[in-house]
Design a protein around this motif. Structure first.
Motif, PDB file in Angstrom:
ATOM      1  N   MET A  69      -0.442  -0.505  -8.458  1.00 59.38           N
ATOM      2  CA  MET A  69       0.500   0.338  -7.713  1.00 59.38           C
ATOM      3  C   MET A  69       1.040  -0.378  -6.473  1.00 59.38           C
ATOM      4  SD  MET A  69      -1.128   4.185  -7.863  1.00 59.38           S
ATOM      5  CE  MET A  69      -1.462   4.995  -9.412  1.00 59.38           C
ATOM      6  N   GLU A  70       1.245  -1.686  -6.612  1.00 64.24           N
ATOM      7  CA  GLU A  70       1.757  -2.446  -5.463  1.00 64.24           C
ATOM      8  C   GLU A  70       3.133  -1.962  -5.009  1.00 64.24           C
ATOM      9  OE1 GLU A  70       0.420  -3.749  -8.098  1.00 64.24           O
ATOM     10  OE2 GLU A  70      -1.313  -4.927  -7.421  1.00 64.24           O
ATOM     11  N   TYR A  71       3.830  -1.275  -5.911  1.00 64.41           N
ATOM     12  CA  TYR A  71       5.155  -0.763  -5.545  1.00 64.41           C
ATOM     13  C   TYR A  71       5.092   0.237  -4.395  1.00 64.41           C
ATOM     14  CZ  TYR A  71       3.677   3.299  -8.259  1.00 64.41           C
ATOM     15  OH  TYR A  71       2.991   4.383  -8.717  1.00 64.41           O
ATOM     16  N   THR A  72       3.910   0.781  -4.119  1.00 58.88           N
ATOM     17  CA  THR A  72       3.797   1.742  -3.012  1.00 58.88           C
ATOM     18  C   THR A  72       4.140   1.106  -1.672  1.00 58.88           C
ATOM     19  OG1 THR A  72       1.414   1.260  -2.978  1.00 58.88           O
ATOM     20  CG2 THR A  72       2.119   3.244  -4.137  1.00 58.88           C
ATOM     21  N   MET A  81      -1.456  13.316  -1.583  1.00 57.51           N
ATOM     22  CA  MET A  81      -0.896  14.638  -1.297  1.00 57.51           C
ATOM     23  C   MET A  81       0.022  14.591  -0.077  1.00 57.51           C
ATOM     24  SD  MET A  81      -1.379  17.418   1.017  1.00 57.51           S
ATOM     25  CE  MET A  81      -3.037  17.229   1.648  1.00 57.51           C
ATOM     26  N   MET A  82      -0.394  13.852   0.955  1.00 69.51           N
ATOM     27  CA  MET A  82       0.430  13.744   2.150  1.00 69.51           C
ATOM     28  C   MET A  82       1.724  12.977   1.890  1.00 69.51           C
ATOM     29  SD  MET A  82      -0.784  15.439   4.677  1.00 69.51           S
ATOM     30  CE  MET A  82       0.123  14.745   6.053  1.00 69.51           C
ATOM     31  N   LEU A  83       1.691  12.016   0.980  1.00 69.15           N
ATOM     32  CA  LEU A  83       2.928  11.322   0.604  1.00 69.15           C
ATOM     33  C   LEU A  83       3.956  12.317   0.092  1.00 69.15           C
ATOM     34  CD1 LEU A  83       1.846   8.068  -1.289  1.00 69.15           C
ATOM     35  CD2 LEU A  83       2.677   8.275   1.053  1.00 69.15           C
ATOM     36  N   VAL A  84       3.522  13.226  -0.752  1.00 65.31           N
ATOM     37  CA  VAL A  84       4.426  14.232  -1.313  1.00 65.31           C
ATOM     38  C   VAL A  84       4.962  15.143  -0.211  1.00 65.31           C
ATOM     39  CG1 VAL A  84       4.577  16.212  -2.869  1.00 65.31           C
ATOM     40  CG2 VAL A  84       3.313  14.165  -3.571  1.00 65.31           C
ATOM     41  N   PHE A 128       6.806  -0.271  -1.020  1.00 62.29           N
ATOM     42  CA  PHE A 128       8.201   0.075  -0.754  1.00 62.29           C
ATOM     43  C   PHE A 128       8.321   1.458  -0.096  1.00 62.29           C
ATOM     44  CE2 PHE A 128       8.648  -3.113  -4.126  1.00 62.29           C
ATOM     45  CZ  PHE A 128       9.565  -3.956  -3.527  1.00 62.29           C
ATOM     46  N   ILE A 129       7.285   2.297  -0.225  1.00 67.39           N
ATOM     47  CA  ILE A 129       7.288   3.591   0.464  1.00 67.39           C
ATOM     48  C   ILE A 129       7.316   3.375   1.966  1.00 67.39           C
ATOM     49  CG2 ILE A 129       5.905   5.663   0.895  1.00 67.39           C
ATOM     50  CD1 ILE A 129       4.986   5.543  -1.998  1.00 67.39           C
ATOM     51  N   LEU A 130       6.733   2.269   2.414  1.00 61.90           N
ATOM     52  CA  LEU A 130       6.783   1.911   3.834  1.00 61.90           C
ATOM     53  C   LEU A 130       8.025   1.084   4.175  1.00 61.90           C
ATOM     54  CD1 LEU A 130       3.062   0.873   4.433  1.00 61.90           C
ATOM     55  CD2 LEU A 130       4.156   2.983   5.156  1.00 61.90           C
ATOM     56  N   LEU A 131       8.402   0.197   3.279  1.00 62.97           N
ATOM     57  CA  LEU A 131       9.480  -0.742   3.597  1.00 62.97           C
ATOM     58  C   LEU A 131      10.855  -0.085   3.643  1.00 62.97           C
ATOM     59  CD1 LEU A 131       8.433  -3.918   1.573  1.00 62.97           C
ATOM     60  CD2 LEU A 131       8.075  -3.412   3.992  1.00 62.97           C
ATOM     61  N   PHE A 132      11.102   0.905   2.789  1.00 62.73           N
ATOM     62  CA  PHE A 132      12.425   1.529   2.767  1.00 62.73           C
ATOM     63  C   PHE A 132      12.756   2.244   4.081  1.00 62.73           C
ATOM     64  CE2 PHE A 132      12.718   0.734  -1.807  1.00 62.73           C
ATOM     65  CZ  PHE A 132      14.090   0.524  -1.945  1.00 62.73           C
ATOM     66  N   PRO A 133      11.897   3.123   4.592  1.00 65.47           N
ATOM     67  CA  PRO A 133      12.239   3.745   5.885  1.00 65.47           C
ATOM     68  C   PRO A 133      12.267   2.743   7.030  1.00 65.47           C
ATOM     69  CG  PRO A 133      10.046   4.399   5.170  1.00 65.47           C
ATOM     70  CD  PRO A 133      10.676   3.696   4.013  1.00 65.47           C
ATOM     71  N   LEU A 134      11.410   1.697   6.956  1.00 70.44           N
ATOM     72  CA  LEU A 134      11.453   0.670   8.003  1.00 70.44           C
ATOM     73  C   LEU A 134      12.788  -0.063   7.974  1.00 70.44           C
ATOM     74  CD1 LEU A 134      10.120  -1.011  10.213  1.00 70.44           C
ATOM     75  CD2 LEU A 134       9.125  -2.460   8.421  1.00 70.44           C
ATOM     76  N   ALA A 135      13.250  -0.405   6.781  1.00 70.11           N
ATOM     77  CA  ALA A 135      14.551  -1.078   6.654  1.00 70.11           C
ATOM     78  C   ALA A 135      15.676  -0.175   7.129  1.00 70.11           C
ATOM     79  CB  ALA A 135      14.774  -1.491   5.197  1.00 70.11           C
ATOM     80  N   THR A 155      15.486   9.323  -0.294  1.00 68.56           N
ATOM     81  CA  THR A 155      15.496   9.747  -1.697  1.00 68.56           C
ATOM     82  C   THR A 155      14.642   8.812  -2.542  1.00 68.56           C
ATOM     83  OG1 THR A 155      17.723  10.667  -1.455  1.00 68.56           O
ATOM     84  CG2 THR A 155      16.958  10.239  -3.684  1.00 68.56           C
ATOM     85  N   VAL A 156      14.805   7.505  -2.314  1.00 65.85           N
ATOM     86  CA  VAL A 156      13.999   6.523  -3.045  1.00 65.85           C
ATOM     87  C   VAL A 156      12.522   6.689  -2.703  1.00 65.85           C
ATOM     88  CG1 VAL A 156      13.548   4.068  -3.365  1.00 65.85           C
ATOM     89  CG2 VAL A 156      15.906   4.887  -3.161  1.00 65.85           C
ATOM     90  N   VAL A 157      12.223   6.879  -1.423  1.00 62.80           N
ATOM     91  CA  VAL A 157      10.836   7.064  -0.991  1.00 62.80           C
ATOM     92  C   VAL A 157      10.228   8.311  -1.635  1.00 62.80           C
ATOM     93  CG1 VAL A 157       9.394   7.644   1.002  1.00 62.80           C
ATOM     94  CG2 VAL A 157      11.089   5.821   1.188  1.00 62.80           C
ATOM     95  N   THR A 158      11.005   9.383  -1.703  1.00 62.04           N
ATOM     96  CA  THR A 158      10.503  10.621  -2.312  1.00 62.04           C
ATOM     97  C   THR A 158      10.218  10.434  -3.789  1.00 62.04           C
ATOM     98  OG1 THR A 158      11.799  11.908  -0.704  1.00 62.04           O
ATOM     99  CG2 THR A 158      11.006  13.070  -2.665  1.00 62.04           C
ATOM    100  N   LEU A 159      11.120   9.786  -4.485  1.00 57.39           N
ATOM    101  CA  LEU A 159      10.898   9.534  -5.914  1.00 57.39           C
ATOM    102  C   LEU A 159       9.673   8.655  -6.132  1.00 57.39           C
ATOM    103  CD1 LEU A 159      14.587   8.951  -7.099  1.00 57.39           C
ATOM    104  CD2 LEU A 159      13.176  10.998  -7.456  1.00 57.39           C
ATOM    105  N   LEU A 160       9.518   7.632  -5.297  1.00 56.50           N
ATOM    106  CA  LEU A 160       8.335   6.770  -5.394  1.00 56.50           C
ATOM    107  C   LEU A 160       7.058   7.551  -5.092  1.00 56.50           C
ATOM    108  CD1 LEU A 160       9.536   3.449  -3.696  1.00 56.50           C
ATOM    109  CD2 LEU A 160       8.958   3.778  -6.107  1.00 56.50           C
ATOM    110  N   SER A 161       7.124   8.446  -4.119  1.00 53.77           N
ATOM    111  CA  SER A 161       5.956   9.250  -3.757  1.00 53.77           C
ATOM    112  C   SER A 161       5.566  10.186  -4.893  1.00 53.77           C
ATOM    113  CB  SER A 161       6.241  10.055  -2.487  1.00 53.77           C
ATOM    114  OG  SER A 161       6.501   9.210  -1.388  1.00 53.77           O
TER     115      SER A 161
END
Length: 633
Positions: free
Chosen positions: A1-4, A93-96, A6-13, A39-45
């Motif tokens: 799940m290394e793609y997670t 759960m908090m990600l969601v 991007f959950i941090l990188l997208f809002p930082l970018a 939107t991308v972060v939500t879908l990933l979450s």
């Protein structure tokens, strides 16, 4: 799940792009970048939640998964601060929760903040906050959590003070920053004490249940309590500050000076539950080694919940009613954690706390965004400037009503199930705790429907312009959040998040549930009688208990007490004498030394005049003086 990652990188970018290019980006482009990123972060979450809960259950127990972990800084032979991503039931759960509410706030703000000066700055700060909160919940160790904890505080300061030309907003942002930083000081001390004895920051080691890790901390004592008790109590103070627990609650009502979508994001669904998340994250330590601290957390939460509910009844600003409601509901979550055990039925409190965190995030965000829609229509926060708005704002009306029913604990709405489980856990702890929390739940129903009737019923105000429903960008989030508010109670939450990570099937205790429903209905009926139609009865009741009502309206003068302590005692009795000592003694000594040096230098500077005759005279005089001393001594 290394793609997670991007959950941090997208809002930082998004924060960096919108922030650095704010002068070159249009309002539309800034909003589009921020919203697309979320939107991308939500879908990933959502995908992460699905992947985790379907693949990480082994022998009936969910496993912790460290996706990434790298050493960032070494602070000793054994201690090191890592940066990484930890997935377990509560972090997923908090990600969601965070991604859902943040996305709805981003969409909502496209309409609510349209035309505002600093629109780009606003979206940049929203992205920074989301990045900070995501980093907090995904932290693999307590020091990484602390770093992102402070970033959340900075984000909150920036967003509350967004209207920087408004003195009240600036004062509120400073108040929030100072109070939470004061609490965070204790949090940091607690971390240092804990890590000194355990020689680790890592959650995996701390949560392992190995008693030998804490043996030295338990064996060392101070003022009758072990070092571990002190560490965990200090850490909770940090959580109490962030989650606005009494007496560190004073910043949250004033934080309503920020834009209303900010209130929905930070002060209803994410930032203020960080303290609850902190206690839940460290729950194995609390329950296994410091249960007395955990019980103290329950009592603090119980007092805070009733205290805030009473204040909410007397408020007239709709956002401040919701602010004190938030404080009260977080008190419910703290109580549930404080009365919980670790396994099976005894772990009901932990599960119900996390369940209520989830459901509350949805319906409280819905309430705040609904309040923003109302304020957008009538240009006022005061209930006296509202009335009969159901005729003009049907979508806002129905979604707000759904949220009120949920927080009041009316079945089958989500708040009923999660709150009823908290009441059941409280009764299992003690009858006194159960009765206390049930009464508080009844008050919740009353003050929420007092708010509802004053806004949407009652006497129609002579509006200077006819109110109208908000644009689709604002009503869509209301409808979206209304869905989990209605259906959230049917989620088998005990199959996902529990204290021991094993399945727990929710079974309502219908004796307790029936009592709570009756009290909720009674609260709603009383509010209906008093506020559905114009009446002077509420004023007569308030006048009959004028002293108590005024005290509640003024928040029981806790702010005034703080000002008295800081200005009259600390500033006058401590700071002023210290300032006098600094100016007259410390500075006086240094200035006197400088003056004496200057006086002496003026007197002796003639010795370096550059005149040969004077040097010869001094040489001859010195020679004669030395000769005389040698002859006569």
């Amino acid at each position: 799940m290394e793609y997670t990652l991007f959950i941090l990188l997208f809002p930082l970018a998004s924060f960096l792009i919108v922030g650095l290019l704010s002068n070159k980006l249009s309002h539309k482009a800034s909003g589009l970048i921020g919203t697309t990123s979320l939107t991308v972060v939500t879908l990933l979450s959502y995908y992460t939640a699905w992947a985790y809960f379907t693949t990480q259950k082994i022998d009936g127990v969910y496993q912790s998964l460290t996706v990434l972990n790298t050493t960032w800084l070494r602070v000793g032979a054994n201690l090191h601060i890592d940066m990484g991503i930890l997935l377990d039931p509560i972090s997923v759960m908090m990600l969601v929760v965070i991604s859902t509410v943040s996305l709805m706030v981003h969409i909502y703000s496209l309409g609510y903040m349209k035309g505002e000066v600093g629109f780009q700055r606003y979206y940049s700060f929203l992205s920074l906050f989301t990045f900070s909160m995501m980093g907090l919940v995904l932290a693999t160790n307590i020091f990484q959590m602390y770093i992102f904890w402070e970033l959340v505080g900075v984000s909150s300061y920036l967003l509350i003070g967004f209207y920087y030309t408004k003195p009240a907003a600036i004062a509120a942002s400073k108040k929030a920053f100072i109070v939470t930083r004061f609490a965070d000081m204790f949090f940091l001390i607690g971390i240092l004490v804990l890590s000194y004895f355990t020689q680790t920051f890592d959650f995996g080691i701390l949560m392992s249940g190995d008693a030998s890790i804490f043996s030295s901390a338990i064996g060392s004592s101070f003022l009758g309590a072990s070092a571990l008790v002190w560490a965990m109590a200090l850490i909770f103070i940090g959580g109490a500050g962030k989650s606005a627990m009494f007496p560190l609650h004073i910043w949250l009502p004033d934080a309503m000076e920020g834009p209303t979508p900010v209130s929905a994001l930070i002060h209803a669904a994410t930032m203020v539950v960080a303290g609850v998340y902190l206690v839940a994250r460290l729950f194995p330590i609390y329950i296994g080694f410091t249960p007395e601290v955990l019980h103290g957390i329950a009592y603090v939460g119980a007092f805070t919940s009733l205290f805030a509910a009473i204040i909410a009844i007397a408020q007239t600003d709709i956002k401040r009613v919701l602010a004190f409601s938030t404080i009260s509901q977080i008190g419910f979550m703290m109580v549930a954690l404080g009365v919980s055990k670790l396994e099976g039925h005894e772990g009901l409190g932990y599960m119900s706390s996390m369940f209520h965190l989830f459901t509350h995030a949805m319906f409280k965000a819905l309430l705040f965004l609904g309040a923003g829609s109302i304020i957008h229509a009538v240009h006022s926060n005061e209930m006296k400037d509202m009335g009969s708005l159901r005729k003009y704002m049907p979508v806002t009306h129905w979604t707000f009503l759904i949220a009120c029913l949920a927080i009041a604990g009316i079945p089958p709405f989500s708040g009923f199930v999660s709150k009823d489980e908290i009441l059941t856990a409280a009764f299992h702890f003690s009858n006194g705790m159960g009765i206390w929390m049930t009464v508080t739940a009844g008050l919740t129903a009353f003050y929420m429907f007092r708010l509802y009737y004053n806004i949407f019923w009652g006497k129609a105000t002579n509006y200077t312009h006819i109110p109208h429903e908000s644009p689709v960008s604002m009503t869509f989030p209301l409808v979206f959040l209304a869905i989990p508010t209605v259906l959230g109670g049917f989620i088998p939450f005990g199959h996902f998040v529990t204290a021991d990570r094993a399945d727990y099937t929710i079974h309502l205790d219908w004796t307790i549930a029936t009592v709570s429903i009756i009290l909720a209905v009674v609260g709603i009926v009383i509010a209906t009688v008093l506020y559905r139609k114009p009446s002077d009865v509420p004023n007569r009741i308030a006048n009959s208990i004028r002293g108590f009502h005024q005290a509640a309206y003024h928040r029981f003068y806790i702010d005034e007490i703080y000002l008295f302590i800081t200005k009259k005692i600390i500033f006058n009795c401590v700071s002023r004498p210290l300032a006098w000592f600094d100016r007259h003694i410390v500075d006086g000594f240094i200035n006197g030394l400088a003056s004496a040096t200057d006086w002496v230098s003026i007197r002796i500077r003639g010795f370096q005049s550059g005149e040969i005759q004077w040097y010869a005279y001094v040489f001859l005089f010195g020679t004669l003086l030395i000769t005389a001393l040698l002859l006569f001594i």
